[in-house]
Design a protein around this motif. Structure first.
Motif, PDB file in Angstrom:
ATOM      1  N   LYS A 108      49.503  -1.054 129.466  1.00 42.46           N
ATOM      2  CA  LYS A 108      50.302  -0.659 128.289  1.00 42.46           C
ATOM      3  C   LYS A 108      50.755  -1.916 127.551  1.00 42.46           C
ATOM      4  N   GLY A 109      50.820  -1.833 126.239  1.00 44.90           N
ATOM      5  CA  GLY A 109      51.236  -2.996 125.464  1.00 44.90           C
ATOM      6  C   GLY A 109      51.464  -2.609 124.020  1.00 44.90           C
ATOM      7  N   VAL A 110      51.607  -3.624 123.176  1.00 40.87           N
ATOM      8  CA  VAL A 110      51.860  -3.389 121.752  1.00 40.87           C
ATOM      9  C   VAL A 110      50.526  -3.413 121.000  1.00 40.87           C
ATOM     10  N   VAL A 111      50.276  -2.359 120.227  1.00 38.60           N
ATOM     11  CA  VAL A 111      49.018  -2.255 119.480  1.00 38.60           C
ATOM     12  C   VAL A 111      49.302  -2.403 117.981  1.00 38.60           C
ATOM     13  N   GLY A 112      48.634  -3.323 117.343  1.00 37.98           N
ATOM     14  CA  GLY A 112      48.771  -3.492 115.891  1.00 37.98           C
ATOM     15  C   GLY A 112      47.739  -2.642 115.176  1.00 37.98           C
ATOM     16  N   ILE A 113      48.216  -1.759 114.279  1.00 39.59           N
ATOM     17  CA  ILE A 113      47.315  -0.919 113.464  1.00 39.59           C
ATOM     18  C   ILE A 113      47.626  -1.229 112.007  1.00 39.59           C
ATOM     19  N   SER A 114      46.817  -1.927 111.247  1.00 39.78           N
ATOM     20  CA  SER A 114      45.569  -2.537 111.633  1.00 39.78           C
ATOM     21  C   SER A 114      45.641  -4.023 111.295  1.00 39.78           C
ATOM     22  N   THR A 115      44.655  -4.770 111.710  1.00 42.66           N
ATOM     23  CA  THR A 115      44.710  -6.206 111.459  1.00 42.66           C
ATOM     24  C   THR A 115      43.651  -6.696 110.466  1.00 42.66           C
ATOM     25  N   VAL A 116      42.562  -5.920 110.289  1.00 41.79           N
ATOM     26  CA  VAL A 116      41.554  -6.347 109.302  1.00 41.79           C
ATOM     27  C   VAL A 116      41.205  -5.256 108.287  1.00 41.79           C
ATOM     28  N   THR A 117      42.094  -4.278 108.156  1.00 39.25           N
ATOM     29  CA  THR A 117      41.876  -3.199 107.183  1.00 39.25           C
ATOM     30  C   THR A 117      43.230  -2.545 106.946  1.00 39.25           C
ATOM     31  N   PHE A 135      52.012   3.591 124.895  1.00 42.48           N
ATOM     32  CA  PHE A 135      51.842   2.316 124.196  1.00 42.48           C
ATOM     33  C   PHE A 135      52.903   2.195 123.105  1.00 42.48           C
ATOM     34  N   ARG A 136      53.111   0.958 122.660  1.00 41.56           N
ATOM     35  CA  ARG A 136      53.987   0.716 121.520  1.00 41.56           C
ATOM     36  C   ARG A 136      53.069   0.400 120.337  1.00 41.56           C
ATOM     37  N   VAL A 137      53.450   0.818 119.124  1.00 38.29           N
ATOM     38  CA  VAL A 137      52.564   0.616 117.977  1.00 38.29           C
ATOM     39  C   VAL A 137      53.306  -0.051 116.822  1.00 38.29           C
ATOM     40  N   SER A 138      52.656  -1.028 116.220  1.00 39.53           N
ATOM     41  CA  SER A 138      53.198  -1.679 115.036  1.00 39.53           C
ATOM     42  C   SER A 138      52.188  -1.491 113.905  1.00 39.53           C
ATOM     43  N   ILE A 139      52.641  -0.791 112.859  1.00 34.33           N
ATOM     44  CA  ILE A 139      51.732  -0.449 111.749  1.00 34.33           C
ATOM     45  C   ILE A 139      51.999  -1.385 110.576  1.00 34.33           C
ATOM     46  N   GLN A 140      50.946  -1.770 109.886  1.00 36.21           N
ATOM     47  CA  GLN A 140      51.139  -2.523 108.643  1.00 36.21           C
ATOM     48  C   GLN A 140      50.244  -1.926 107.564  1.00 36.21           C
ATOM     49  N   THR A 141      50.844  -1.611 106.412  1.00 35.35           N
ATOM     50  CA  THR A 141      50.094  -0.943 105.348  1.00 35.35           C
ATOM     51  C   THR A 141      50.669  -1.286 103.982  1.00 35.35           C
ATOM     52  N   LYS A 142      49.967  -0.802 102.944  1.00 34.74           N
ATOM     53  CA  LYS A 142      50.488  -0.871 101.577  1.00 34.74           C
ATOM     54  C   LYS A 142      50.557   0.543 100.987  1.00 34.74           C
ATOM     55  N   SER A 143      50.401   1.552 101.820  1.00 35.03           N
ATOM     56  CA  SER A 143      50.160   2.890 101.270  1.00 35.03           C
ATOM     57  C   SER A 143      51.213   3.936 101.631  1.00 35.03           C
ATOM     58  N   PRO A 144      51.642   4.720 100.631  1.00 37.91           N
ATOM     59  CA  PRO A 144      52.567   5.836 100.894  1.00 37.91           C
ATOM     60  C   PRO A 144      51.957   6.927 101.772  1.00 37.91           C
ATOM     61  N   LEU A 145      50.636   6.888 101.993  1.00 35.48           N
ATOM     62  CA  LEU A 145      50.023   7.899 102.859  1.00 35.48           C
ATOM     63  C   LEU A 145      50.627   7.882 104.270  1.00 35.48           C
ATOM     64  N   VAL A 183      57.681   2.721 117.811  1.00 37.30           N
ATOM     65  CA  VAL A 183      56.793   2.477 116.676  1.00 37.30           C
ATOM     66  C   VAL A 183      57.577   1.821 115.540  1.00 37.30           C
ATOM     67  N   ASP A 184      56.936   0.911 114.833  1.00 34.31           N
ATOM     68  CA  ASP A 184      57.556   0.345 113.630  1.00 34.31           C
ATOM     69  C   ASP A 184      56.513   0.280 112.525  1.00 34.31           C
ATOM     70  N   VAL A 185      57.014   0.270 111.288  1.00 33.27           N
ATOM     71  CA  VAL A 185      56.101   0.243 110.135  1.00 33.27           C
ATOM     72  C   VAL A 185      56.472  -0.917 109.224  1.00 33.27           C
ATOM     73  N   GLY A 186      55.491  -1.739 108.921  1.00 31.43           N
ATOM     74  CA  GLY A 186      55.681  -2.845 107.984  1.00 31.43           C
ATOM     75  C   GLY A 186      54.963  -2.528 106.683  1.00 31.43           C
ATOM     76  N   MET A 187      55.644  -2.767 105.576  1.00 26.21           N
ATOM     77  CA  MET A 187      55.037  -2.533 104.264  1.00 26.21           C
ATOM     78  C   MET A 187      54.834  -3.888 103.602  1.00 26.21           C
ATOM     79  N   THR A 188      53.623  -4.148 103.154  1.00 19.79           N
ATOM     80  CA  THR A 188      53.343  -5.422 102.477  1.00 19.79           C
ATOM     81  C   THR A 188      53.646  -5.293 100.988  1.00 19.79           C
TER      82      THR A 188
END
Ligand code: SF4
Length: 258
Positions: free
Chosen positions: A73-82, A107-117, A132-137
């Motif tokens: 188990k660990g921290v998963v980054g969604i996504s790193t190249v898309t 698992f723990r999840v860290s999301i990074q996006t630019k989308s309201p979806l 879970v956490d969400v990062g907005m660029t």
């Protein structure tokens, strides 16, 4: 052009210090940011026609279902190249289903996006809000500047509204101010962060040969960084550079957040 492909693995070991794994449901990104260097880490057909060719990992969930049972188990980054919430996600829902699988399995999840979806998945994000956490660029608050460098991404104001909704719903959020583009309205981004009350991670514009930018000289970056630091202090926004981020993440993981 959308093409479906098969993959052998879903979780890759991450090169980023704050993540254990990365998961990219797609390769290529319709948002087509001009500064994006993910093209250099993507298959040739995707990198050569950045933004035009999107590969969909059609057996991703099948593979992930097996991996979540055996991988540590660990921290998963969604996504790193898309971007995990680019338009193709509306049809395929690979991000949504991966998120569910990972969180259900501890698992723990860290999301990074630019989308309201991302708001479509508010039910999952709130159910597992502890893990879970969400990062907005957001790189600028000026829509014209955004259109120049992020031609097909949602406009900055839409991202800010999304961040507000997530925060109001109790989801852990953060803002990514990166890359900092000299001459763009990046200080306006900090003001929005101050109004919402989110921490900010900022990063320099990374230069790769072929990108339509010149490298930022070290002394110019120092001036920009000083401006960011000063404005953050005035606005009482917690901000740190991407290079410092691993300190924050490590402390957070061990619940000793400063
Ligand atoms: S949204 Fe992210 S992954 Fe997509 S093109 Fe822009 S920087 Fe690259």
């Amino acid at each position: 052009m959308i093409k479906e492909i098969e993959v052998k693995s879903a979780l890759s070991k991450s090169g980023l210090r704050e993540l254990d794994y990365s998961l990219n449901p797609y390769l290529g990104c319709r948002f087509s940011c001009t500064y994006c260097y993910a093209r250099y880490f993507s298959p040739k057909e995707v990198g050569d026609r950045w933004g035009e060719v999107i590969l969909v990992k059609k057996n991703l969930l099948e593979v992930l279902r097996k991996e979540v049972k055996v991988k540590r188990k660990g921290v998963v980054g969604i996504s790193t190249v898309t971007d995990p919430y680019q338009p193709v996600e509306k049809d395929f829902e690979l991000t949504r289903k991966s998120l569910e699988l990972l969180l259900e399995n501890g698992f723990r999840v860290s999301i990074q996006t630019k989308s309201p979806l991302v708001l479509r998945d508010l039910d999952i994000l709130t159910r597992y809000r502890e893990r879970v956490d969400v990062g907005m660029t957001v790189t600028t608050m000026n829509p014209e500047e955004a259109r120049q460098v992020e031609p097909l991404a949602p406009l900055p104001q839409a991202r800010i509204e999304t961040l507000k909704r997530l925060k109001e719903s109790g989801v852990q959020v953060w803002m990514f101010l990166g890359p900092v583009i000299p001459g763009h309205n990046f200080l306006g981004v900090l003001e929005e962060a101050g109004k919402i009350g989110v921490r900010v991670i900022y990063d320099v514009l990374n230069y790769y040969p072929g990108l339509p930018f010149r490298p930022v000289p070290r002394n110019t970056w120092k001036v920009l960084e000083d401006q960011i630091r000063r404005r953050c202090e005035e606005l009482r926004v917690q901000c740190h550079s991407e290079q410092e981020d691993w300190i924050y993440e490590t402390k957070r993981r061990y619940n000793t957040l400063f």
